[in-house]
Design an enzyme around this catalytic site. Structure first.
Site, PDB file in Angstrom:
ATOM      1  N   ASP A  75      19.727  33.283   9.901  1.00 37.48           N
ATOM      2  CA  ASP A  75      19.482  34.388   8.787  1.00 37.48           C
ATOM      3  C   ASP A  75      19.186  35.620   8.507  1.00 37.48           C
ATOM      4  O   ASP A  75      18.122  34.226   8.091  1.00 37.48           O
ATOM      5  CB  ASP A  75      21.069  33.529   7.588  1.00 37.48           C
ATOM      6  CG  ASP A  75      20.522  34.223   6.633  1.00 37.48           C
ATOM      7  OD1 ASP A  75      21.867  35.463   6.252  1.00 37.48           O
ATOM      8  OD2 ASP A  75      20.604  34.246   5.059  1.00 37.48           O
ATOM      9  N   ASP A  77      18.460  37.244   5.143  1.00 28.22           N
ATOM     10  CA  ASP A  77      18.318  37.586   3.576  1.00 28.22           C
ATOM     11  C   ASP A  77      18.799  35.822   2.711  1.00 28.22           C
ATOM     12  O   ASP A  77      19.570  35.187   3.096  1.00 28.22           O
ATOM     13  CB  ASP A  77      19.963  37.714   2.394  1.00 28.22           C
ATOM     14  CG  ASP A  77      19.724  39.318   3.072  1.00 28.22           C
ATOM     15  OD1 ASP A  77      18.527  40.199   2.859  1.00 28.22           O
ATOM     16  OD2 ASP A  77      20.834  39.870   4.167  1.00 28.22           O
ATOM     17  N   GLU A  84      17.990  39.350  -1.131  1.00 28.44           N
ATOM     18  CA  GLU A  84      19.192  39.290  -0.531  1.00 28.44           C
ATOM     19  C   GLU A  84      18.911  41.592  -0.305  1.00 28.44           C
ATOM     20  O   GLU A  84      18.668  41.634  -1.667  1.00 28.44           O
ATOM     21  CB  GLU A  84      20.115  39.486  -1.419  1.00 28.44           C
ATOM     22  CG  GLU A  84      20.920  37.808  -1.487  1.00 28.44           C
ATOM     23  CD  GLU A  84      21.065  37.264  -0.695  1.00 28.44           C
ATOM     24  OE1 GLU A  84      22.221  38.295   0.366  1.00 28.44           O
ATOM     25  OE2 GLU A  84      20.706  36.438   0.121  1.00 28.44           O
ATOM     26  N   ARG A 120      29.899  46.536  -2.916  1.00 31.20           N
ATOM     27  CA  ARG A 120      28.726  46.524  -3.115  1.00 31.20           C
ATOM     28  C   ARG A 120      27.784  47.647  -2.382  1.00 31.20           C
ATOM     29  O   ARG A 120      27.862  48.602  -2.860  1.00 31.20           O
ATOM     30  CB  ARG A 120      28.022  45.074  -2.843  1.00 31.20           C
ATOM     31  CG  ARG A 120      28.299  44.406  -3.433  1.00 31.20           C
ATOM     32  CD  ARG A 120      27.526  42.983  -2.637  1.00 31.20           C
ATOM     33  NE  ARG A 120      28.262  41.950  -1.989  1.00 31.20           N
ATOM     34  CZ  ARG A 120      27.098  41.348  -0.992  1.00 31.20           C
ATOM     35  NH1 ARG A 120      26.652  40.871  -1.101  1.00 31.20           N
ATOM     36  NH2 ARG A 120      27.955  41.161  -0.171  1.00 31.20           N
ATOM     37  N   LYS A 209      29.045  35.179  12.693  1.00 27.07           N
ATOM     38  CA  LYS A 209      27.879  35.284  13.210  1.00 27.07           C
ATOM     39  C   LYS A 209      28.236  33.514  14.550  1.00 27.07           C
ATOM     40  O   LYS A 209      27.202  33.357  14.500  1.00 27.07           O
ATOM     41  CB  LYS A 209      26.995  34.042  11.719  1.00 27.07           C
ATOM     42  CG  LYS A 209      26.709  35.020  11.061  1.00 27.07           C
ATOM     43  CD  LYS A 209      26.076  33.887   9.512  1.00 27.07           C
ATOM     44  CE  LYS A 209      25.261  36.144   8.691  1.00 27.07           C
ATOM     45  NZ  LYS A 209      24.447  35.158   7.839  1.00 27.07           N
ATOM     46  N   ASP A 232      22.176  30.159   4.759  1.00 25.82           N
ATOM     47  CA  ASP A 232      21.217  29.738   2.654  1.00 25.82           C
ATOM     48  C   ASP A 232      22.816  29.906   1.772  1.00 25.82           C
ATOM     49  O   ASP A 232      23.181  28.846   1.188  1.00 25.82           O
ATOM     50  CB  ASP A 232      20.340  30.281   1.672  1.00 25.82           C
ATOM     51  CG  ASP A 232      20.847  31.974   1.798  1.00 25.82           C
ATOM     52  OD1 ASP A 232      21.210  31.837   0.560  1.00 25.82           O
ATOM     53  OD2 ASP A 232      21.595  32.414   2.786  1.00 25.82           O
ATOM     54  N   ASN A 235      28.430  32.477   4.091  1.00 23.28           N
ATOM     55  CA  ASN A 235      28.542  32.814   4.625  1.00 23.28           C
ATOM     56  C   ASN A 235      28.108  32.245   6.431  1.00 23.28           C
ATOM     57  O   ASN A 235      28.190  32.867   7.407  1.00 23.28           O
ATOM     58  CB  ASN A 235      27.962  34.235   5.111  1.00 23.28           C
ATOM     59  CG  ASN A 235      28.534  35.874   6.114  1.00 23.28           C
ATOM     60  OD1 ASN A 235      29.271  35.399   6.196  1.00 23.28           O
ATOM     61  ND2 ASN A 235      27.028  36.184   6.784  1.00 23.28           N
TER      62      ASN A 235
END
Length: 284
Positions: A75, A77, A84, A120, A209, A232, A235
């Site tokens: 990953d 971010d 992020e 977002r 992913k 982390d 997701n």
């Protein structure tokens, strides 16, 4: 024994901790470097060590068989970089608090990732694309150990891939800085030099992913057990659970509870130590 207990810490693993490990595991520890050591042990011994060392080092149990991995998938971010990206963009756009709240809930697994991403990005509508350059220049850096991790895996002939629920504008640059061979992420649509407030479709989320992990393993001719995955947040859960060695890095509880290894006080070179790679073999 079939497993080893790996001790790692960014600030170093003191000799006194190795003496405690030797006492608990009744075996001689092996130093991998100043920041890592390993010792033959069991799950019970790892738990006892974790309790004894009080969180000053990360204590993880890994199997000896198939320990060295042939594929690294990560990953971006809050894993390869410390922020992020969408939160940083939002801060520049003046909607930082609204976006950060959605981000946090999504990373905890409380919100659907795809819906949260659309919400977002919608708040970024009209932001000049040049603001992304400001974010990159002023707010983005690699986490400690990121480049060493990727370059060492590359030097060992492994496949390295950055798979992010963030955006290609940053993922491509981060991948180049760290040395990843592959990068995949979402896109921010723009028109006349401004963000439209819409992401490109399809959105890369949890399933994407996992799909990327499976595809990369198939292309490399290796099984999922030959992969190490790190992330982390919620997701990242599917790919971390599917990989042979799934690592939670400074992670949210939803991911830490499911990962094979959990890192809270180590830098990213700990992923090399978990594979038994000594610091003397690290590449820059």
């Amino acid at each position: 024994m079939t497993h080893v207990v790996v001790l790692t810490a960014q600030e170093g693993v003191p000799d006194a901790f190795l003496a405690e490990a030797e006492k608990i595991c009744a075996a001689a520890p092996r130093r991998l470097g100043a920041r890592a050591a390993e010792i033959p042990g069991t799950a019970g011994m790892a738990a006892e060590l974790h309790a004894a060392l009080g969180g000053a080092v990360d204590v993880n149990l890994v199997a000896r068989t198939g320990r060295a991995k042939r594929l690294l998938i990560a990953d971006m971010d809050s894993t390869i970089i410390p922020v992020e990206c969408i939160d940083e963009i939002a801060d520049v756009a003046g909607v930082g608090e609204r976006v950060k709240e959605i981000t946090e809930r999504a990373m905890q697994g409380e919100l659907d990732f795809e819906g949260a991403l659309r919400a977002r990005v919608r708040l970024l509508r009209g932001l000049p694309v040049e603001a992304l350059e400001t974010v990159w220049r002023e707010r983005i850096a690699l986490n400690p150990g990121a480049r060493t991790l990727v370059q060492t895996m590359n030097a060992r002939g492994a496949v390295t891939a950055l798979v992010s629920g963030g955006f290609t504008w940053f993922a491509d640059r981060v991948a180049e800085a760290a040395g990843f061979q592959h990068a995949q992420a979402n896109t921010l649509l723009e028109d006349a030099g401004r963000l439209t407030g819409e992401p490109g479709e399809p959105i890369l989320g949890r399933q994407a992913k996992l799909d990327a992990l499976r595809r990369l393993c198939a292309e490399a001719g290796v099984g999922l057990d030959a992969a190490i995955a790190v992330g982390d947040g919620a997701n990242d859960l599917a790919m971390v659970e599917a990989a042979g060695l799934g690592v939670a890095y400074h992670a949210k509880p939803a991911l830490a509870a499911k990962a094979n290894a959990v890192l809270f006080v180590s830098d990213l070179t700990a992923l090399l130590s978990l594979q038994g790679i000594p610091e003397s073999d690290f590449a820059d």
